[in-house]
Design a protein around this motif. Sequence first.
Motif, short mmCIF file in Angstrom:
data_model
loop_
_atom_site.label_atom_id
_atom_site.label_comp_id
_atom_site.label_asym_id
_atom_site.label_seq_id
_atom_site.Cartn_x
_atom_site.Cartn_y
_atom_site.Cartn_z
N LYS A 44 8.14 -11.74 -30.63
CA LYS A 44 7.41 -12.90 -30.13
C LYS A 44 8.36 -13.88 -29.44
N TYR A 45 9.54 -14.06 -30.07
CA TYR A 45 10.57 -14.96 -29.50
C TYR A 45 11.00 -14.47 -28.12
N LEU A 46 11.24 -13.17 -28.02
CA LEU A 46 11.68 -12.58 -26.74
C LEU A 46 10.61 -12.72 -25.67
N LYS A 47 9.37 -12.44 -26.05
CA LYS A 47 8.24 -12.54 -25.09
C LYS A 47 8.14 -13.97 -24.55
N ARG A 48 8.29 -14.91 -25.46
CA ARG A 48 8.17 -16.32 -25.06
C ARG A 48 9.30 -16.72 -24.12
N LEU A 49 10.51 -16.25 -24.38
CA LEU A 49 11.63 -16.57 -23.48
C LEU A 49 11.36 -15.99 -22.08
N GLU A 50 10.84 -14.77 -22.04
CA GLU A 50 10.52 -14.16 -20.74
C GLU A 50 9.49 -14.99 -19.99
N GLU A 51 8.49 -15.46 -20.75
CA GLU A 51 7.42 -16.26 -20.14
C GLU A 51 8.00 -17.57 -19.58
N LEU A 52 8.86 -18.20 -20.37
CA LEU A 52 9.42 -19.50 -19.95
C LEU A 52 10.35 -19.35 -18.76
N LEU A 53 11.10 -18.24 -18.70
CA LEU A 53 12.10 -18.08 -17.64
C LEU A 53 11.56 -17.38 -16.40
N GLY A 54 10.44 -16.66 -16.57
CA GLY A 54 9.80 -16.02 -15.42
C GLY A 54 10.49 -14.73 -14.96
N ILE A 55 11.45 -14.22 -15.72
CA ILE A 55 12.04 -12.90 -15.42
C ILE A 55 12.14 -12.09 -16.71
N LYS A 56 12.35 -10.81 -16.56
CA LYS A 56 12.32 -9.90 -17.70
C LYS A 56 13.65 -9.81 -18.44
N ILE A 57 13.55 -9.56 -19.74
CA ILE A 57 14.74 -9.23 -20.53
C ILE A 57 14.95 -7.72 -20.42
N SER A 58 16.11 -7.30 -19.94
CA SER A 58 16.33 -5.85 -19.82
C SER A 58 17.34 -5.34 -20.84
N ILE A 59 18.12 -6.26 -21.41
CA ILE A 59 19.11 -5.85 -22.42
C ILE A 59 19.05 -6.85 -23.58
N ILE A 60 19.05 -6.31 -24.81
CA ILE A 60 19.11 -7.19 -25.98
C ILE A 60 20.33 -6.76 -26.79
N SER A 61 21.17 -7.74 -27.13
CA SER A 61 22.36 -7.41 -27.90
C SER A 61 22.20 -7.94 -29.32
N VAL A 62 22.46 -7.05 -30.30
CA VAL A 62 22.24 -7.42 -31.71
C VAL A 62 23.53 -7.33 -32.53
N GLY A 63 24.66 -7.33 -31.84
CA GLY A 63 25.96 -7.28 -32.51
C GLY A 63 27.04 -7.09 -31.46
N PRO A 64 28.31 -7.29 -31.81
CA PRO A 64 29.38 -7.21 -30.82
C PRO A 64 29.71 -5.80 -30.33
N ASP A 65 29.36 -4.77 -31.10
CA ASP A 65 29.72 -3.40 -30.72
C ASP A 65 28.88 -2.88 -29.56
N ARG A 66 29.47 -1.93 -28.83
CA ARG A 66 28.74 -1.29 -27.73
C ARG A 66 27.41 -0.72 -28.23
N GLU A 67 27.45 -0.12 -29.43
CA GLU A 67 26.26 0.56 -29.95
C GLU A 67 25.16 -0.42 -30.33
N GLN A 68 25.53 -1.68 -30.56
CA GLN A 68 24.52 -2.65 -31.02
C GLN A 68 23.80 -3.28 -29.82
N THR A 69 23.20 -2.41 -29.04
CA THR A 69 22.57 -2.87 -27.80
C THR A 69 21.26 -2.14 -27.59
N ILE A 70 20.24 -2.88 -27.18
CA ILE A 70 18.93 -2.27 -26.90
C ILE A 70 18.66 -2.43 -25.41
N PHE A 71 18.49 -1.32 -24.72
CA PHE A 71 18.13 -1.37 -23.30
C PHE A 71 16.61 -1.23 -23.19
N ILE A 72 15.99 -2.08 -22.43
CA ILE A 72 14.54 -1.98 -22.27
C ILE A 72 14.22 -1.40 -20.90
#
Length: 429
Positions: A401-429
């Motif tokens: 919900k937080y991510l969706k709201r940020l996209e709405e407020l900024l008017g562009i899409k989130i394509s990468i989400i990082s959940v930790g400092p490691d390379r592996e801790q990354t979600i590509f959308i």
Amino acid sequence: MKNTVVVGAQFGDEGKAKITDLLAQDADFITRFQGGSNAGHTVVANGKKYAFHLVPSGILYENKICMIGAGCVIKPDDLKNEIDGIINQGVSKEHFEKCLKISPLAHITMKYHTDIDGYSENSLGKDKIGTTKKGIGPTYTDKYNRCGIRVEDLFNKETLSKKLDTILPKKNKELEFVYNLKPYTKDEILVECEEYRKILAPYVDFNWQENLLNYKNNKSILFEGAQGVMLDVDYGTYPFVTSSSPTAGGAGIGASMGPITIQKAIGVFKAYMTRVGEGAFITELNDETGEKLRQIGGEFGVTTGRPRRCGWFDAISAKYAVLVGGLTEIALTKLDVLDEFDEIKVAVAYKNKLTGEITTQYPTNVYTHYDWEPIYEIHQGWNKSISNCKSYDELPQNAKKYLKRLEELLGIKISIISVGPDREQTIFI
Ligand code: GDP
Ligand code: IMO
Ligand code: MG
């Protein structure tokens, strides 16, 4: 891969280097386009943590060319220390000699530039900018005042001598009479320049025109920004900014390839905000919530070790950054830092404490920023660790919900989400 530029979209330290390092996997050529060793870029790869300042964040890959572009400023002794540090961590000298390139047009930060930066900061007292004291402002000042020394000058004794005869008498007057600092003799500067020539010699790409044309026509290019849009010299919180253009627009100039080369502009945003140095920060938290963000997020500067000021995500400045930074998509980092917060706030408007006016436009006069307070929207936290989430679907509902709201407020899409400092801790959308 489409040619992509990665820029910071807040006050720097958004986690750009992590994103650049990841995207570099699919690029042939990675080029830094502005800034100098004021930047502090962390890459965590293969269980090791690297701190880069001027070296492009693609350097850990074999067979990729990494260039320090014409728009950068270089303090060669700092660059040497940085390279030596990375070599000590196991990257070979031969790898650097093969993969690192420097534009002959980049400007040199001389000792007198760091002298002046240090003096200016100390003399401004409470009005100081809080610079990194790496000589950035004075180097860019000389560049635009047309009295800078460029990398190529170090390799031409006649040009250097001629230039110094014009530059040095004026610079010495400035050092002595404006700043009360020690002047330099021409011999001292020539010795300094010779030392710098030796350091840079293995990397300077005198064949850059042909090489860049080849990359432009045949290769995949990743442009790496330093700092962030809100520190941009034109669009940031002027004068509490750096002296270059860390926007997508800046990439076209600083990497010598023009704007049409770039198809994608990724703005890196932290899921909250931080700032080092002075200048207003409307969503800053000078309380235990700010301290909690600092501790969990490890918010201490890579270059200066200064504690970073922390606050909630500011959607007003973020939307402004999307506009002036020329951003086309979002990489959102450090979402995991919010794991332990019951409530997460986002500024969606500002209210003027003096007049009661409410605005969703970013006020560009920073001297009025202390008059504005954020109007927050409150989001429920998710209260569980997301550091191991590998896909968007695995994220808790409240995080989505937080991510969706940020996209709405900024008017562009989130394509990468990082959940930790490691390379592996990354979600590509
Ligand atoms: P940059 O200057 O924008 O490259 O960012 P810095 O390296 O100065 O600061 C970002 C810090 O956050 C570094 O210590 C990174 O290792 C770390 N980091 C990056 N992404 C994440 C993330 O998603 N979660 C956490 N917890 N840390 C991250
Ligand atoms: P990265 O690339 C955060 C800030 C300084 C100061 C202002 C001017 O790691 O995001 P300067 O030395 O450039 O003249 O300082 O800019 N600053 C940064 N803040 N991250 C950085 O780089 C920064 N580089 C400069 O703190 O407020
Ligand atoms: Mg940094």
